[in-house]
Design a protein around this motif. Structure first.
Motif, PDB file in Angstrom:
ATOM      1  N   LEU A   1      33.845  97.403  83.953  1.00 54.68           N
ATOM      2  CA  LEU A   1      33.276  96.060  83.815  1.00 54.68           C
ATOM      3  C   LEU A   1      31.755  96.113  83.873  1.00 54.68           C
ATOM      4  O   LEU A   1      31.062  95.450  83.076  1.00 54.68           O
ATOM      5  CB  LEU A   1      33.814  95.161  84.920  1.00 54.68           C
ATOM      6  N   ASP A   2      31.220  96.905  84.788  1.00 50.51           N
ATOM      7  CA  ASP A   2      29.774  97.044  84.936  1.00 50.51           C
ATOM      8  C   ASP A   2      29.160  97.652  83.679  1.00 50.51           C
ATOM      9  O   ASP A   2      28.136  97.160  83.167  1.00 50.51           O
ATOM     10  CB  ASP A   2      29.463  97.912  86.150  1.00 50.51           C
ATOM     11  N   LEU A   3      29.773  98.712  83.158  1.00 52.84           N
ATOM     12  CA  LEU A   3      29.249  99.367  81.950  1.00 52.84           C
ATOM     13  C   LEU A   3      29.296  98.435  80.748  1.00 52.84           C
ATOM     14  O   LEU A   3      28.360  98.402  79.937  1.00 52.84           O
ATOM     15  CB  LEU A   3      30.046 100.645  81.669  1.00 52.84           C
ATOM     16  N   THR A   4      30.388  97.675  80.630  1.00 51.56           N
ATOM     17  CA  THR A   4      30.515  96.733  79.511  1.00 51.56           C
ATOM     18  C   THR A   4      29.456  95.644  79.602  1.00 51.56           C
ATOM     19  O   THR A   4      28.828  95.274  78.591  1.00 51.56           O
ATOM     20  CB  THR A   4      31.916  96.098  79.509  1.00 51.56           C
ATOM     21  N   THR A   5      29.236  95.132  80.806  1.00 54.79           N
ATOM     22  CA  THR A   5      28.228  94.087  80.998  1.00 54.79           C
ATOM     23  C   THR A   5      26.837  94.610  80.670  1.00 54.79           C
ATOM     24  O   THR A   5      26.045  93.923  79.998  1.00 54.79           O
ATOM     25  CB  THR A   5      28.266  93.574  82.451  1.00 54.79           C
TER      26      THR A   5
END
Length: 243
Positions: A13-17
């Motif tokens: 989720l962090d990488l996608t954001t």
């Protein structure tokens, strides 16, 4: 329970954001306030480009299933009293032809993680221990992190939000109607007569889903619906169904 609280999913989720924020920043000089929405469109197009081989495989399998329909009917007549043997013979026929009865589900399964990630990105107020900056972005005044249903139920649905969702839903419905008219489904030989109108009605479920997901995900669904229609029309000409 939030699945994205688990470390591997939280990292994803962090990488996608971060990736969406970087793309948004890169697009801002050209698209200004609509940069985040355009970033979602760009991501959608990249996903659809990556799924072209899956679409081609699906079109081939659909053509094969339509061509095999008479042989499937013959098998059903021959083994109608032996369900186990019918299933075995049916699967053997598909294997011999290099086709799969579930090939039509592949595009949905392949893009489900992307839709889920977009949904999660625009629903989490904090990501990686920091405020989710993407939630500050909008499209023509409609927040990318809010669904139409949420906006209506909370009393925050202004004219801009209603207009944006109305356009997206109208595009989805129009694409669904064209799909229903131009692309008849290859229905299984043993399928009841009522399945044909049911398949036609299912084309419109995406429009309903778009009302309940954040605007960013609804935008993804809209672009995907239009892309899928165009791709299927092109591939249907390349792999036509038997008359």
């Amino acid at each position: 329970m939030d699945l994205f609280a688990f470390p591997p999913l939280a990292l994803l989720l962090d990488l996608t954001t971060r990736a969406l924020l970087a793309l948004t920043t890169a697009l801002e000089p050209v698209t200004a306030g609509a940069a985040a929405a355009v970033a979602v469109v760009v991501v959608t197009l990249l996903v659809r480009l990556a799924l072209i081989p899956v679409g081609v495989s699906q079109a081939r399998a659909e053509q094969t299933r339509a061509r095999l329909a008479p042989r499937l009917r013959a098998l059903q007549q021959r083994w109608k009293g032996n369900t186990e043997r019918l299933q075995r013979e049916t699967m053997q026929l598909y294997r011999d032809e290099g086709a799969s009865p579930v090939a039509g589900c592949l595009p949905l399964l392949a893009q489900a993680p992307v839709v889920g990630l977009l949904y999660a990105v625009f629903l989490h107020p904090t990501v990686g221990g920091q405020a989710n900056a993407l939630l500050a972005h909008d499209l023509l005044g409609a927040p990318l992190g809010r669904s139409l249903v949420a906006a209506v139920t909370t009393g925050t649905a202004d004219a801009g939000t209603l207009a944006v969702f109305a356009v997206l839903v109208a595009v989805i419905v129009a694409a669904a109607e064209l799909t229903r008219r131009l692309l008849r489904p290859a229905v299984a030989p043993a399928a009841p007569a009522w399945t044909t109108p049911l398949f036609g009605a299912l084309q419109f479920t995406t429009a309903v889903v778009a009302l309940f997901v954040p605007l960013a995900a609804a935008l993804y669904l809209t672009v995907t619906t239009v892309w899928t229609l165009v791709q299927r029309v092109v591939l249907r000409r390349r792999y036509p169904l038997p008359a």
